[in-house]
Design an enzyme around this catalytic site. Structure first.
Site, PDB file in Angstrom:
ATOM      1  N   TYR A 142       0.821  -1.213   0.000  1.00  0.00           N
ATOM      2  CA  TYR A 142       0.000   0.000   0.000  1.00  0.00           C
ATOM      3  C   TYR A 142       0.857   1.266   0.000  1.00  0.00           C
ATOM      4  O   TYR A 142       0.358   2.361  -0.233  1.00  0.00           O
ATOM      5  CB  TYR A 142      -0.944   0.031   1.218  1.00  0.00           C
ATOM      6  CG  TYR A 142      -2.028  -1.031   1.177  1.00  0.00           C
ATOM      7  CD1 TYR A 142      -2.302  -1.732   0.014  1.00  0.00           C
ATOM      8  CD2 TYR A 142      -2.773  -1.326   2.301  1.00  0.00           C
ATOM      9  CE1 TYR A 142      -3.294  -2.702  -0.019  1.00  0.00           C
ATOM     10  CE2 TYR A 142      -3.772  -2.296   2.269  1.00  0.00           C
ATOM     11  CZ  TYR A 142      -4.016  -2.983   1.108  1.00  0.00           C
ATOM     12  OH  TYR A 142      -4.996  -3.940   1.075  1.00  0.00           O
ATOM     13  N   LYS A 193       3.493 -15.227   1.480  1.00  0.00           N
ATOM     14  CA  LYS A 193       3.508 -16.065   0.276  1.00  0.00           C
ATOM     15  C   LYS A 193       4.967 -16.293  -0.119  1.00  0.00           C
ATOM     16  O   LYS A 193       5.425 -15.880  -1.194  1.00  0.00           O
ATOM     17  CB  LYS A 193       2.731 -15.377  -0.854  1.00  0.00           C
ATOM     18  CG  LYS A 193       1.226 -15.338  -0.638  1.00  0.00           C
ATOM     19  CD  LYS A 193       0.556 -16.658  -0.919  1.00  0.00           C
ATOM     20  CE  LYS A 193       0.516 -16.958  -2.408  1.00  0.00           C
ATOM     21  NZ  LYS A 193      -0.051 -18.307  -2.664  1.00  0.00           N
ATOM     22  N   ASP A 226      -2.740 -17.951   1.486  1.00  0.00           N
ATOM     23  CA  ASP A 226      -3.949 -18.506   0.862  1.00  0.00           C
ATOM     24  C   ASP A 226      -4.460 -19.702   1.662  1.00  0.00           C
ATOM     25  O   ASP A 226      -5.663 -19.850   1.908  1.00  0.00           O
ATOM     26  CB  ASP A 226      -3.699 -18.875  -0.613  1.00  0.00           C
ATOM     27  CG  ASP A 226      -2.443 -19.718  -0.816  1.00  0.00           C
ATOM     28  OD1 ASP A 226      -1.564 -19.706   0.073  1.00  0.00           O
ATOM     29  OD2 ASP A 226      -2.333 -20.387  -1.852  1.00  0.00           O
ATOM     30  N   ASP A 250      -5.143  -7.078   5.782  1.00  0.00           N
ATOM     31  CA  ASP A 250      -6.374  -6.374   5.445  1.00  0.00           C
ATOM     32  C   ASP A 250      -7.477  -7.397   5.142  1.00  0.00           C
ATOM     33  O   ASP A 250      -8.593  -7.338   5.673  1.00  0.00           O
ATOM     34  CB  ASP A 250      -6.085  -5.500   4.205  1.00  0.00           C
ATOM     35  CG  ASP A 250      -7.156  -4.464   3.950  1.00  0.00           C
ATOM     36  OD1 ASP A 250      -8.143  -4.428   4.706  1.00  0.00           O
ATOM     37  OD2 ASP A 250      -7.015  -3.699   2.980  1.00  0.00           O
ATOM     38  N   ASP A 254     -10.524  -9.026   7.966  1.00  0.00           N
ATOM     39  CA  ASP A 254     -11.949  -8.864   7.659  1.00  0.00           C
ATOM     40  C   ASP A 254     -12.646 -10.218   7.653  1.00  0.00           C
ATOM     41  O   ASP A 254     -13.749 -10.375   8.167  1.00  0.00           O
ATOM     42  CB  ASP A 254     -12.138  -8.210   6.281  1.00  0.00           C
ATOM     43  CG  ASP A 254     -12.273  -6.694   6.404  1.00  0.00           C
ATOM     44  OD1 ASP A 254     -11.884  -6.156   7.449  1.00  0.00           O
ATOM     45  OD2 ASP A 254     -12.762  -6.065   5.446  1.00  0.00           O
TER      46      ASP A 254
END
Ligand code: NAD
Length: 369
Positions: A142, A193, A226, A250, A254
């Site tokens: 970001y 990852k 994942d 993020d 959630d």
């Protein structure tokens, strides 16, 4: 010794409504538990823009840097949607996070027994769930440069963002996850990852380094993000503390939060480096936004903000027992069937108002003495 200091930035929409209830809880701890805070209030977001032409004045920023903890309500709303990006309400929030250097974002996913039916997962999978996601908040894709949208000179365009992490950025958020784990279930799962990203390889190596050198007594595992997403909905109770980067955090936070039901119940903490007095720089806020659709109707659930104050008691003021008292009071209220509209289904009867919910929490606190 002087009293610890709090700055309340209630902000926009339902922010002031829910923070009024938090203020009552703060005052209760002062009156009944000898935990007196010096509380000041100021503007952030759209209301600050209305008053000063910017979503956070320099004076308010300076106050935020001077207090022991900031309690924020919410910012934003349709009235401000057309403003220039540089003065949008959200910029006030981003400025606070950036200048306070709040690199560690804590999002608990805790399932209150009385709300287990609200989860989209089976009751037995979420009952008793209590996990903490630690998300790196000030770096990663970001913020990384280069970024932008450029011409490819062949009639098309290229969108670019850069995932970038330094040793220091990874180590400091890893430390905050290990410290938390020591006060909880003593387990950290780090997610990245590393199979496809160099930044993921560095993340894994640095988290392992912090573990081996500084926290060998805490159990550490690594998981590809994942798979982490899959495990969160398959068997969430296997986790205690999850630490991950800004982007994966993020999404995963959630996802984990929704395992537990309503947005009106979700608190968060954002922590930075220790200040001179040893307390971390800190801001506590509900996960939800300003909820313009219910603003001014007395429908907002104040529990997310009240539980954020419980996090402040635990992480800024070392008052774990009082934090537990407050969380237990919320749990009691829910178990007694007191519900704001967001926690009800059609035909459930009359919902409690924001004020009634706050008062019920105060009554439960009183009964806990
Ligand atoms: P939102 O979280 O404000 O609302 C989403 C839905 O959840 C709405 O239906 C709302 O009524 C409900 N809801 C939220 N909090 C609730 C509560 N405490 N009690 C009961 N119901 C609740 O998200 P949105 O609608 O996407 O955004 C509205 C505004 O808030 C936008 O301007 C957005 O930019 C801003 N926002 C701010 C923050 C923040 O201040 N941290 C976070 C998210 C969104």
């Amino acid at each position: 010794m002087s009293n610890p200091t709090l700055l309340i930035l209630a902000g926009d929409g339902i922010g002031p409504e829910v923070m009024t209830e938090v203020r009552k809880v703060i005052d209760w701890f002062g009156a009944k538990r000898d935990l007196v805070f010096d509380v000041s209030e100021d503007l952030v977001g759209g209301v600050a823009y209305d008053a000063h032409g910017k979503p956070l004045s320099d004076e308010t920023m300076a106050k935020a840097m001077a207090v022991d903890a900031v309690l924020l309500g919410a910012v934003g709303g349709p009235k401000y949607d057309e403003l220039d990006f540089s003065v949008k309400p959200e910029r006030g929030l981003l400025r606070l996070r950036k200048e306070m250097d709040l690199f560690s974002n804590l999002r608990p996913a805790q399932c209150f027994d009385a709300l287990a039916d609200f989860s989209s997962l089976k009751k037995e999978i979420v009952t008793g769930l209590d996990i903490m996601i630690v998300r790196e908040l000030t770096s990663g894709v970001y913020f990384g440069e280069p970024r932008g949208i450029i011409d490819d000179n062949e009639g098309g365009r290229i969108g670019v963002n850069t995932q970038r992490y330094t040793t220091n950025e990874i180590r400091r958020v890893a430390r905050s996850a290990f410290e938390l784990a020591k006060k909880r279930g003593n387990k950290v799962c780090s997610m990245e990852k590393a199979n496809v990203m160099e930044s993921g390889i560095l993340w894994r190596e640095e988290v392992q380094w912090v573990h081996d050198v500084e926290y060998p007594e805490v159990e550490l595992s690594h998981m590809y993000a994942d798979n982490g997403a899959m495990q969160l909905v398959r068997m969430p109770k296997q986790f205690d503390v999850i630490v991950t980067d800004n982007l994966f955090g993020d999404i995963l936070s959630d996802c984990a939060a929704m395992l537990t039901g309503s947005l009106g119940m979700l608190p968060s903490a954002s922590l930075g480096a220790p200040m001179e007095n040893g307390r971390p720089r800190a801001m506590y806020e509900p996960v939800h936004g300003s909820a313009p659709d219910i603003t001014g109707k007395g429908l907002a659930n104040p529990c997310a903000s009240i539980l954020s104050f419980a996090m402040a008691l635990r992480y800024s003021f070392d008052q774990g027992d009082e934090a537990t008292r407050l969380e237990a009071a919320v749990e009691t209220v829910l178990a007694d069937g007191v519900r704001t509209a967001d926690l009800m289904q059609a035909g459930d009867g009359t919902p409690a108002s924001t004020t009634e919910m706050g008062d019920a929490v105060l009554a439960a606190l009183e009964a806990s003495l």
